[in-house]
Design a protein around this motif. Structure first.
Motif, PDB file in Angstrom:
ATOM      1  N   ARG A 100       0.836  -1.207   0.000  1.00  0.00           N
ATOM      2  CA  ARG A 100       0.000   0.000   0.000  1.00  0.00           C
ATOM      3  C   ARG A 100       0.865   1.249   0.000  1.00  0.00           C
ATOM      4  O   ARG A 100       0.513   2.272  -0.592  1.00  0.00           O
ATOM      5  CB  ARG A 100      -0.902  -0.003   1.235  1.00  0.00           C
ATOM      6  CG  ARG A 100      -1.942  -1.116   1.236  1.00  0.00           C
ATOM      7  CD  ARG A 100      -2.761  -1.077   2.512  1.00  0.00           C
ATOM      8  NE  ARG A 100      -3.763  -2.143   2.557  1.00  0.00           N
ATOM      9  CZ  ARG A 100      -4.552  -2.386   3.577  1.00  0.00           C
ATOM     10  NH1 ARG A 100      -4.470  -1.607   4.672  1.00  0.00           N
ATOM     11  NH2 ARG A 100      -5.431  -3.364   3.549  1.00  0.00           N
ATOM     12  N   ASP A 101       1.984   1.152   0.685  1.00  0.00           N
ATOM     13  CA  ASP A 101       2.922   2.275   0.790  1.00  0.00           C
ATOM     14  C   ASP A 101       4.170   1.944  -0.021  1.00  0.00           C
ATOM     15  O   ASP A 101       4.859   0.965   0.262  1.00  0.00           O
ATOM     16  CB  ASP A 101       3.281   2.495   2.256  1.00  0.00           C
ATOM     17  CG  ASP A 101       4.132   3.744   2.480  1.00  0.00           C
ATOM     18  OD1 ASP A 101       4.984   4.050   1.622  1.00  0.00           O
ATOM     19  OD2 ASP A 101       3.960   4.384   3.532  1.00  0.00           O
ATOM     20  N   ALA A 102       4.458   2.754  -1.038  1.00  0.00           N
ATOM     21  CA  ALA A 102       5.610   2.499  -1.906  1.00  0.00           C
ATOM     22  C   ALA A 102       6.921   2.511  -1.124  1.00  0.00           C
ATOM     23  O   ALA A 102       7.858   1.774  -1.464  1.00  0.00           O
ATOM     24  CB  ALA A 102       5.661   3.532  -3.029  1.00  0.00           C
TER      25      ALA A 102
ATOM     26  N   VAL B 133       0.328  -7.246  -8.377  1.00  0.00           N
ATOM     27  CA  VAL B 133      -0.938  -6.692  -7.874  1.00  0.00           C
ATOM     28  C   VAL B 133      -0.815  -6.538  -6.368  1.00  0.00           C
ATOM     29  O   VAL B 133       0.147  -7.008  -5.757  1.00  0.00           O
ATOM     30  CB  VAL B 133      -2.127  -7.604  -8.227  1.00  0.00           C
ATOM     31  CG1 VAL B 133      -2.278  -7.749  -9.733  1.00  0.00           C
ATOM     32  CG2 VAL B 133      -1.996  -8.978  -7.563  1.00  0.00           C
ATOM     33  N   THR B 134      -1.784  -5.877  -5.766  1.00  0.00           N
ATOM     34  CA  THR B 134      -1.794  -5.763  -4.312  1.00  0.00           C
ATOM     35  C   THR B 134      -2.407  -7.026  -3.698  1.00  0.00           C
ATOM     36  O   THR B 134      -3.108  -7.787  -4.378  1.00  0.00           O
ATOM     37  CB  THR B 134      -2.604  -4.549  -3.853  1.00  0.00           C
ATOM     38  OG1 THR B 134      -3.979  -4.741  -4.209  1.00  0.00           O
ATOM     39  CG2 THR B 134      -2.088  -3.265  -4.496  1.00  0.00           C
ATOM     40  N   LEU B 135      -2.170  -7.220  -2.433  1.00  0.00           N
ATOM     41  CA  LEU B 135      -2.760  -8.350  -1.739  1.00  0.00           C
ATOM     42  C   LEU B 135      -4.282  -8.261  -1.765  1.00  0.00           C
ATOM     43  O   LEU B 135      -4.985  -9.277  -1.917  1.00  0.00           O
ATOM     44  CB  LEU B 135      -2.243  -8.389  -0.301  1.00  0.00           C
ATOM     45  CG  LEU B 135      -2.564  -9.619   0.526  1.00  0.00           C
ATOM     46  CD1 LEU B 135      -2.053 -10.891  -0.139  1.00  0.00           C
ATOM     47  CD2 LEU B 135      -1.963  -9.478   1.925  1.00  0.00           C
ATOM     48  N   SER B 136      -4.814  -7.059  -1.651  1.00  0.00           N
ATOM     49  CA  SER B 136      -6.261  -6.865  -1.696  1.00  0.00           C
ATOM     50  C   SER B 136      -6.823  -7.264  -3.053  1.00  0.00           C
ATOM     51  O   SER B 136      -7.875  -7.920  -3.147  1.00  0.00           O
ATOM     52  CB  SER B 136      -6.593  -5.404  -1.397  1.00  0.00           C
ATOM     53  OG  SER B 136      -7.978  -5.166  -1.500  1.00  0.00           O
TER      54      SER B 136
ATOM     55  N   ASN C  87       4.940 -15.254   4.801  1.00  0.00           N
ATOM     56  CA  ASN C  87       5.297 -13.913   4.347  1.00  0.00           C
ATOM     57  C   ASN C  87       6.798 -13.713   4.505  1.00  0.00           C
ATOM     58  O   ASN C  87       7.374 -14.061   5.536  1.00  0.00           O
ATOM     59  CB  ASN C  87       4.532 -12.851   5.138  1.00  0.00           C
ATOM     60  CG  ASN C  87       5.092 -11.451   4.947  1.00  0.00           C
ATOM     61  OD1 ASN C  87       5.398 -10.770   5.923  1.00  0.00           O
ATOM     62  ND2 ASN C  87       5.238 -11.012   3.710  1.00  0.00           N
ATOM     63  N   SER C  88       7.419 -13.191   3.463  1.00  0.00           N
ATOM     64  CA  SER C  88       8.833 -12.825   3.493  1.00  0.00           C
ATOM     65  C   SER C  88       8.984 -11.516   2.738  1.00  0.00           C
ATOM     66  O   SER C  88       9.039 -11.494   1.503  1.00  0.00           O
ATOM     67  CB  SER C  88       9.690 -13.908   2.833  1.00  0.00           C
ATOM     68  OG  SER C  88      11.045 -13.494   2.711  1.00  0.00           O
ATOM     69  N   GLY C  89       9.033 -10.408   3.468  1.00  0.00           N
ATOM     70  CA  GLY C  89       9.116  -9.111   2.806  1.00  0.00           C
ATOM     71  C   GLY C  89       7.891  -8.859   1.949  1.00  0.00           C
ATOM     72  O   GLY C  89       6.757  -8.866   2.427  1.00  0.00           O
ATOM     73  N   ASN C  90       8.109  -8.659   0.633  1.00  0.00           N
ATOM     74  CA  ASN C  90       7.010  -8.427  -0.294  1.00  0.00           C
ATOM     75  C   ASN C  90       6.444  -9.722  -0.879  1.00  0.00           C
ATOM     76  O   ASN C  90       5.530  -9.665  -1.709  1.00  0.00           O
ATOM     77  CB  ASN C  90       7.474  -7.502  -1.430  1.00  0.00           C
ATOM     78  CG  ASN C  90       7.732  -6.090  -0.942  1.00  0.00           C
ATOM     79  OD1 ASN C  90       6.938  -5.519  -0.195  1.00  0.00           O
ATOM     80  ND2 ASN C  90       8.863  -5.512  -1.337  1.00  0.00           N
TER      81      ASN C  90
END
Length: 330
Positions: free
Chosen positions: A217-219, A259-262, A280-283
């Motif tokens: 969500r936040d670059a 894409v985003t997770l959402s 989860n590992s980072g992105n």
């Protein structure tokens, strides 16, 4: 599937088999992108169980060129692959009929081949890749029993192809588990269509596992996680110049198709009632989806705790249900 012709045309234009094809071919052949040392699973993070450790050992022995690059690039992805494979192996051992697994776009299909060897016919696998270099690695230790390889992009594997090929006909009834491993993001951001297309190969009570890199969500958060990956982990395996070259040659194009997770939640919910985040590992994240809650719960119950240092984990409370996701439709 509505819009199938347009979807297939989009896949044909995907970067994976066009502008990025040279990178993937050279890496799969071992002529570039090789780490300065071979990635080895940190067994201190995994349960000390004989079957699991035997699988980790065989997986390491079967690893090809691209997997060495891949597992040296994503923090603790190798340990996660072993964790996932161990869960599949335990699920398969409880069945009377063979467990069918489709490993989608996973280079030389190391995990699939390892499982097929260890299960002695109780797990039968299909891997696919558009690179013949990956197929040569797949055959590097002899033709594996109970494991097949389809040399083509994922969208070329149709039901007609499966049913008409004597090697693949055993999979015509569908797979018990499909693994998509950072493949969709190499073609386009059309997750809903990609999932719908591949899900046609899944049994009604099957499980679809996704391993993908998501936009944040936040670059700035995204970039901080990338720097942690590059300088906290990847630098153990690659010179800084190689890391920077890959950013220029590959990662920018890949980011365009993330894409985003959402957004992924929306795409998954169009096909599946249940979905859980398992890693989860980072992105990078792993999600497991199914319309059969019982089968999904069995898979989750067979997973060891995530084998990754806490500083790389940004989403806690795993697993997390999709119906906790704000984009879920009731």
């Amino acid at each position: 599937m509505r819009g199938l012709k347009d979807f297939l045309a989009e896949c044909d234009l995907g970067p994976r088999i066009n502008e990025l094809s040279g990178f993937f071919a050279a890496t799969a052949a071992g002529t570039s992108g090789m780490p300065v040392r071979r990635p080895i699973a940190d067994t201190r993070l995994l349960p000390s169980e004989d079957l699991l450790l035997a699988m980790v050992k065989l997986h390491a022995a079967r690893q090809g060129f691209f997997d060495q690059h891949y597992h040296g690039s994503i923090p603790y992805r190798l340990e996660e692959e072993c964790r996932m494979a161990y869960a599949v192996l335990n699920c398969a051992r409880q069945r009377e009929t063979p467990f069918l697994l489709y490993s989608l776009g996973t280079a030389e299909g190391t995990m699939a081949r390892t499982l097929s060897e260890m299960a002695n016919g109780q797990i039968r696998t299909l891997s696919c890749s558009p690179n013949p270099e990956n197929y040569r690695c797949f055959l590097g230790y002899g033709e594996p029993p109970h494991a097949e390889f389809f040399v083509a992009p994922f969208h070329k594997l149709t039901k007609d192809v499966i049913s008409s090929d004597s090697r693949l006909a055993r999979f015509a009834g569908g797979f018990d588990l499909i693994l998509e491993d950072t493949t969709f993001q190499m073609y386009s951001p059309s997750r809903a269509k990609q999932i719908e297309y591949v899900a046609q190969h899944l049994k009604a009570d099957g499980i679809f596992v996704f391993v993908e890199k998501f936009r944040a969500r936040d670059a700035q958060d995204y970039q901080r996680r990338e720097e942690q990956k590059d300088f906290g982990f990847k630098a153990r395996y690659f010179p800084r110049d190689d890391i920077e070259k890959k950013k220029t040659a590959v990662l920018g194009t890949m980011h365009d198709n993330e894409v985003t997770l959402s957004e992924m939640c929306d795409a998954i919910h169009a096909q599946f009632r249940h979905c859980v985040m398992t890693w989860n590992s980072g992105n990078f994240y792993s999600l497991a989806a199914s319309n059969a809650r019982e089968n999904l719960d069995l898979y989750l119950s067979r997973m060891a705790p995530a084998a990754i240092p806490h500083e790389y984990v940004y989403d806690t409370g795993l697993p997390r249900e999709l119906d906790e996701c704000p984009t879920e439709q009731n």
